[in-house]
Motif scaffolding. Sequence first.
Motif, mmCIF file in Angstrom:
data_model
loop_
_atom_site.group_PDB
_atom_site.id
_atom_site.type_symbol
_atom_site.label_atom_id
_atom_site.label_comp_id
_atom_site.label_asym_id
_atom_site.label_seq_id
_atom_site.Cartn_x
_atom_site.Cartn_y
_atom_site.Cartn_z
ATOM 1 N N ASP A 117 0.861 -1.185 0.000
ATOM 2 C CA ASP A 117 0.000 0.000 0.000
ATOM 3 C C ASP A 117 0.898 1.236 0.000
ATOM 4 O O ASP A 117 1.917 1.265 0.688
ATOM 5 C CB ASP A 117 -0.910 0.036 1.236
ATOM 6 N N SER A 132 -8.566 11.241 -3.606
ATOM 7 C CA SER A 132 -9.464 11.957 -2.693
ATOM 8 C C SER A 132 -8.999 13.401 -2.552
ATOM 9 O O SER A 132 -7.816 13.711 -2.693
ATOM 10 C CB SER A 132 -9.501 11.283 -1.316
ATOM 11 N N ASN A 163 -12.550 8.911 -6.526
ATOM 12 C CA ASN A 163 -12.639 7.512 -6.942
ATOM 13 C C ASN A 163 -11.816 6.695 -5.950
ATOM 14 O O ASN A 163 -11.341 7.228 -4.943
ATOM 15 C CB ASN A 163 -12.168 7.310 -8.397
ATOM 16 N N GLU A 164 -11.634 5.405 -6.208
ATOM 17 C CA GLU A 164 -10.970 4.546 -5.242
ATOM 18 C C GLU A 164 -9.499 4.893 -5.055
ATOM 19 O O GLU A 164 -8.871 4.437 -4.085
ATOM 20 C CB GLU A 164 -11.099 3.085 -5.658
ATOM 21 N N ASN A 165 -8.913 5.682 -5.941
ATOM 22 C CA ASN A 165 -7.493 6.032 -5.851
ATOM 23 C C ASN A 165 -7.222 7.499 -5.563
ATOM 24 O O ASN A 165 -6.078 7.872 -5.294
ATOM 25 C CB ASN A 165 -6.768 5.650 -7.145
ATOM 26 N N PRO A 220 -20.556 6.986 1.290
ATOM 27 C CA PRO A 220 -19.326 6.378 0.762
ATOM 28 C C PRO A 220 -18.322 7.369 0.205
ATOM 29 O O PRO A 220 -17.155 7.002 -0.011
ATOM 30 C CB PRO A 220 -19.862 5.448 -0.334
ATOM 31 N N TRP A 221 -18.716 8.616 -0.041
ATOM 32 C CA TRP A 221 -17.803 9.569 -0.677
ATOM 33 C C TRP A 221 -17.307 10.660 0.265
ATOM 34 O O TRP A 221 -16.309 11.298 -0.001
ATOM 35 C CB TRP A 221 -18.504 10.238 -1.874
ATOM 36 N N LEU A 269 -14.051 11.538 -1.573
ATOM 37 C CA LEU A 269 -13.491 10.474 -2.395
ATOM 38 C C LEU A 269 -13.952 10.637 -3.841
ATOM 39 O O LEU A 269 -15.126 10.432 -4.150
ATOM 40 C CB LEU A 269 -13.922 9.111 -1.845
#
Length: 426
Positions: A71, A396, A392-394, A356-357, A390
């Motif tokens: 990570d 923020s 997207n998943e990568n 979630p965001w 967030l």
Amino acid sequence: MTKSIRTPLIRAAVALGAALLGGTALAGGLRLAGDGSGSNNIDLLADPATQCENCDSRAPHEWDAPPFTVDWSLALRGAYVRSISSGTSYEALAVPTFKLEHIFLRGKYSLEGSAELSRSTREEFRINALRLGAAGEFQVNEALTLSGSAKFAVLTPSASSTGYPTSTVSASRELSGDAAGAAAYDFGRLTATLRGSLGRSVYGQTTLANGTQIDNSANDNWRIGGGLRIGYKVTPILTAFVDGGVGYQAYDVVAPSYGVKLDATDLTLRGGISAKFNQVLEAEVSAGLGYRKFAFAAADDFVSQLYDASLTFRPDETLTLRGGLATTVGAPGPNASGAAKVEYAATGDIGYQVNPWVKLRASAGYRYAVFSDSTTLETGYSLGAGTDYLVNENLSVTADYAYSATTSATPVDEEHRVTMGVTLKR
């Protein structure tokens, strides 16, 4: 014709019956492996103390497991800073981090590191912090667990940090390394944890605007210590414990204000209670006394009150509350008076996952420090709030506001900091 056919059939039936009876007797006498049912299964008839005579006691090899999970992240920040002592400035920061971790059947080990790099309109490029750490845990059996860690850090405070002269252009750089190990044994309702540690701190020079360099080597020191914690499970949730520790701190050179080295022995004794309820609640509170005895007779022995507490509360998956109170006893540090420093620090933070965001967070802190052989006090507090969005998943986007005040300084120093940026992560 009929007679000749019946005779062989009768003879075959008798032979088959004799074979079956013989096989059954042989199997019963020798306990040969059968189909795994009934009384002919060797493992079912094995000694219960050995669990399984035909099993391999070693952990199975993890054929498909990678050596590490990786990570990493890179945070880029821009900050607007306004303080009483330094005025207004702008700052750019880059904060890269990485973590390698491997989890196996009986434990885990990891390696992680981070850096904080800054450039501002008030100071040139500065490496605020470099950190590297390794940790591991191994469960020898269901009762004994071994753990260990090692940390190394290089810290460079800002020239405008509290405690430094107003003409400071380069603050004292600190290099520190610490290693610790522990063995925990579960006797049932009684648990015992034996620990040991070794540490080293080295302080660089402080440079003033006129070129003068202040030597801080009198604070360079080695630390070694050990301790024992014994806990008793009052209930499945509550555990009462006592904790005792001993340590020794040895300095490289004499302290200019005392003419001798400030070597000292530390003894601590605390008692408290801890609670753990699934993943919802983890809490601990303790109190006790610390006793520091200096190696040179001219210094008075130093007694301090120790207060420690921690709380983590997760009522659901969206809300997390944390709080803590910690007492540290050690070297006074650069630019400080006295032979030893005792600091009490209280912290608290809250995180709330709106959806979630979007995530909201806030924090607060207070510190109070006293010194032996000195009337000097250090006090200060901080407040902060921020949000993460967030993309997207990568990726923020973050925004933060922080306020800090040093109430023991003359005059009182305050700082407001507004920070915005992005974080890219794996």
